[in-house]
Motif scaffolding. Structure first.
Motif, short mmCIF file in Angstrom:
data_model
loop_
_atom_site.label_atom_id
_atom_site.label_comp_id
_atom_site.label_asym_id
_atom_site.label_seq_id
_atom_site.Cartn_x
_atom_site.Cartn_y
_atom_site.Cartn_z
N THR A 1 -14.28 -7.36 -7.60
CA THR A 1 -15.11 -7.42 -6.40
C THR A 1 -14.32 -8.14 -5.31
O THR A 1 -13.81 -9.23 -5.55
CB THR A 1 -16.42 -8.18 -6.68
N ASP B 1 0.82 -1.22 0.00
CA ASP B 1 0.00 0.00 0.00
C ASP B 1 0.86 1.27 0.00
O ASP B 1 1.75 1.41 0.82
CB ASP B 1 -0.87 0.05 1.26
N GLY B 2 0.57 2.16 -0.88
CA GLY B 2 1.16 3.48 -0.81
C GLY B 2 2.52 3.60 -1.46
O GLY B 2 3.00 4.69 -1.69
N VAL C 1 0.68 3.75 -8.23
CA VAL C 1 0.44 3.56 -6.81
C VAL C 1 -0.35 2.28 -6.62
O VAL C 1 -1.30 2.01 -7.34
CB VAL C 1 -0.35 4.75 -6.22
N ARG C 2 0.07 1.49 -5.71
CA ARG C 2 -0.63 0.25 -5.38
C ARG C 2 -1.93 0.59 -4.67
O ARG C 2 -1.92 1.24 -3.61
CB ARG C 2 0.28 -0.54 -4.44
N LEU C 3 -3.05 0.19 -5.23
CA LEU C 3 -4.32 0.65 -4.68
C LEU C 3 -4.80 -0.21 -3.53
O LEU C 3 -5.15 0.27 -2.49
CB LEU C 3 -5.37 0.70 -5.77
N ARG D 1 -13.25 -5.44 -13.98
CA ARG D 1 -13.71 -4.90 -12.70
C ARG D 1 -13.37 -5.89 -11.59
O ARG D 1 -13.27 -7.09 -11.85
CB ARG D 1 -15.24 -4.71 -12.70
#
Lengths: 342, 342, 342, 342
Positions: free
Chosen positions: A268, A235-236, A244-246, A266
């Motif tokens: 989920t 992250d970050g 950026v790693r979401l 997409r």
């Protein structure tokens, strides 16, 4: 006989069914008394107890979660943890303790028996189904059912828009939920932690699926990882493409598939819905029988053992057998299922 | 290799999953061709076939029933049945036949292999779970899930009116569905065909449940029978109390409980809803793997065998092992569950 | 009479039920012929058609998605879009067009009727329930049901660990799904786009809930926004606290609640599962009746109108009435529900 | 202000949601006190009360049935019924009474207000949806959902065996459940009490369905009746064909269809499962809002009124408006749906 009961680790549908099975059997058949300890090992550590009798377990069979609460507290990491537990068990006049939990909770129980002579019996619990020594753990069937229903739903939205749908399911170290729900949901790609995946292969499967005029569903365990050099970073920070790693692997994967195949994708992330709510009939059956047999083990003074499922029988195995190593997906089984990929 | 496939007997959620597993594996891995025979043994008897390829099995995984249709036709009871079957298999150039069915369908398959040299592989199917040689059959988990959900619902109506609710579930010769759904649904009495029940005991359980201020649920398998002298007679005749027999054991039982305890009692007969609709994730997994392994058996020329579940493995057993005797509920298991009665 | 049918915008459970209703009614009662256009307005734009007769609509009632495909293509934004549509309708000899869609799809239909004389009838569709002129749109009830079941499940995991669970549901501009599922699921806080929320208030509700010894559930519509100064920033940029913005409002909110209250908080983003899969009985009823009445409007030559639900009646309103403004949650209704917060 | 609450008549999913809505609103917004009366009108008749405060209504929203119990006791038929009720209300110092029930329960409430000055407010409840004055009653949507799911399941078993499946649903005087679930479930014949059916027509529909190579589903309300001369007789007597009458219209109909068309037919009677268990999201929403508005009516002193749904609004109507006549299915609506028959 006065028996303590505790539930530790992440919650799991079926915990209440185990507790009810223990109390019904112990009270009605052997006249035992029961005391519940609150919030896993924190209960005996801090002497937090709750009364467990027949009225207390009425109506809890279909309810998810645990009436005893849970925690990840590790008494071995606490100052004087073992001594405080022994004192509190003595104060409550507990003759035996049934610990319901996963690798960590049972690992503590194993050491309490082996090193400190605390009479413990274990009941295996992990929604990920990755404990050794038992064919299945309760909660797993419920999680697979929820994930499968979600995948069923996602098929129709994938096909209406001819999109790729990536579904991230639980499974940090083992791909059981991904494998079972992916197969049951008719996924076209299933990715598990046991085998690093190649993006080229994933994209080839996705593309071939579109050629068959169906939209692909990719099921990925949260702990699945791409091959070296196709890195997912924390992250970050920035990943290998400078983005950026979401969030988790599911979201990363959708972006990569979209970038490489040009198809809309997409994600989920099923998350906590997989571990909440009413247990499936299978899990109620398994959890209840685990509870009944744990009481038998206590009656037999068979401490250090854990109840386990073998075929349709409930047997006892050393707790250490369950916690020695993770039960992961056999490569042969994964290969068997591979006929449905693409 | 050209393989025929048929489904016989009562329908069962998961039949389509088996068919899909067979075709996907056979076509993709071994390049086999497949032909479906319509309506059980009537298909090869009358030469009624349907094309089975990858497009034909698309989207059928979550669908109940069978795309091949089914029947209870017994070719051994037909004039020249065996000869006609062999002729039709030869005409269609079938090298091996996969028969998916229960005791009757598999019994025919066993004789075709043993006595007439027809190369058959069996896949066990019975919603009642009463075939020997396998831990579970597909369809059973779905049926138990549907029955459990119904029992969950009936609890609230029972308690609002303080009524007895009798639920009649499937199980003519074995009490598996009653036992599993009754336990999972928190029933207070479970009656199975394997053990004749006494009305006095049933009424004692019902009465004790009301004392605990809960309304009782009685789950009864359709084949359960009262002790001698407490007779249930056939439709349209008079029973031992001079009443006209209205329908099944469930309705009779409710009337008896009402008459003896003075408590209002109602019956729900679940019927065909238990065997229809989308299979559970467990059944899709099991049925698919049965299909995959049936193809392996064909490839190995291992005829006269049936695929079966042992723990988490799919194994092969002689078809005769499955059909030799019914798998009924062990008295010890029934006794284990008895702690929840009353 | 030859009638064209298309489905536009995001997919929604019930689209197939509308299509089936249209075809059954038109063919059986009036002898109409039907042609489906593929992928929303792209169909008439590019002349992509599919045959629509009784066999084509068999078995589609319980299936989510749309057999016609969908897209967000806006023909008004395409070169010669209107001319190409008119040409393709003429080429297919279409006498009237039924457009099933939301604000955008129906907005195009309204302009085609009003400005270009194309005989269109509208069927309102939005899973968010934010179209004016109709009490409800189909798909909404299904989405609310799925979200409510998820919230039911999350209660047990929240309580086992005494955590806050934030559930992000659909609703970019209107809070209908959040309001209905939050109320039905027994949420303790419901946040909707129509009213900016204050973090202090949210945290006060969360804290008060823990005092009642229950773990709180916070339901937040994806379009809900905090008050000014409590900013949520876009993906990849830094928010007001210098953190990287991870994803939607749900995840941000959980972090803020955890930071401010000291209670562990987790997020579940329900996402696409809300719009896929089999429609609820309510939506099948509503969608089917919309289809039947759309054919009546065509027969009456009542173009420029949209079918709509008023109480239990299906009525017709000008399409423009539905698309003129969004149907948002009335502040009085939100206040009415507020009695359950905290 | 001290308010009494009672629930009368058959149980119905949503009763607990009404009670919770009443208590939450009354206590939190107006500081009212509440007392529950047990088992419908028997409660005030015999002075049987239960405490109703916020803790008492916690967790009851998703639970079917009623925590207050129910009965069909009619105080107007009891000796000194009215006097005893007035005395018990006075003894408990009740200022107003909220009666939740159907035609009978509300009929009593109306007379208590009009003839005896007891300040009552009504909340309409009938799972059959046949109360006038309101668009829908809670419980109905849940029942329709359960019946629809059952019909979905029965399709697959019907088609695997090419059988007729007759499904008997609730609805003694009105066909709402049959109409909604039959439409939503894709039934081929729907029979309702409002219109006597002809066996010839039913058999013609059934036969035509088989020609389309699909197996027919016939949904019949328990109160549906054949035309004169096609008689159904009472239990235990002989019907016009000299057979013993076995049970309800569903079973009779299956026998007649089988006899006349030569097609195998089976019956499923859904029974009590339709009225038990957790309410649908729609019913939780409706029931909760009924509860909130009933408190408003009490606050306004608007006695003799009943809350009701009109479109999306909750309004008040005279109780007598609801009980004056049954709300039955309009012939025009039945005709509208007829396009799906056969």
């Amino acid at each position: 006989m006065h028996v303590g009961v505790l539930t530790g680790g992440g919650d799991c549908p079926g915990l209440n069914a185990v507790i009810r099975g223990i109390v019904r059997k112990g009270v009605q058949e052997y006249g035992y008394e029961f005391t519940g300890f609150r919030d896993g090992w924190r209960g005996p550590l801090e002497g937090r107890t709750v009364r467990l009798d027949i009225p207390a377990v009425r109506g809890i069979l279909p309810r998810g979660g645990t009436i005893l609460g849970s925690s990840r507290t590790n008494p071995l990491a606490e100052d004087n943890g073992i001594r405080r537990i022994k004192e509190n068990l003595a104060k409550s006049e507990i003759d035996a303790l049934i610990a319901i939990g996963g690798e960590d909770t049972l690992g503590v129980a194993a050491r309490l028996v082996d090193e400190y002579g605390v009479p413990c019996v274990g009941v295996p619990k992990t929604i990920d189904n990755d404990l050794s020594g038992t064919d299945y753990t309760f909660g797993f069937d419920t999680a697979v059912g929820i994930a499968t229903e979600a995948i069923d739903r996602l098929h129709t939205t994938a096909e209406s828009h001819m999109r790729v749908l990536v579904v991230e399911v639980m499974g940090r170290h083992a791909g059981w939920i991904a494998l079972h729900s992916g197969l049951a949901g008719g996924a076209n790609v299933i990715l598990i932690p046991e085998q690093r995946f190649g993006l080229d292969q994933v994209c080839a499967w996705v593309t071939s699926r579109f050629k068959a005029t169906y939209a692909p569903i990719v099921v990925v365990a949260e702990g699945a990882m791409p091959r070296d050099g196709e890195m997912v970073l924390k992250d970050g920070t920035l990943d290998s493409y400078g983005h950026v790693r979401l969030s988790g692997v599911g979201e990363w994967l959708a972006k990569e598939i979209e970038r490489r195949t040009g198809k809309e994708a997409r994600t989920t992330v099923l998350g906590h819905v997989q571990r909440g709510g009413t247990p499936s009939a299978f899990d109620r059956w398994l959890a209840t029988r685990f509870g009944l047999h744990a009481v038998e083990a206590v009656r037999d003074g068979d401490f250090g053992k854990m109840v386990a499922l073998r075929g349709t029988d409930i047997v006892r195995v050393p707790i250490s057998e369950a916690t020695a190593r993770l039960k992961t997906v056999d490569p042969a089984l994964y290969a068997e299922i591979g006929v449905f990929f693409g």
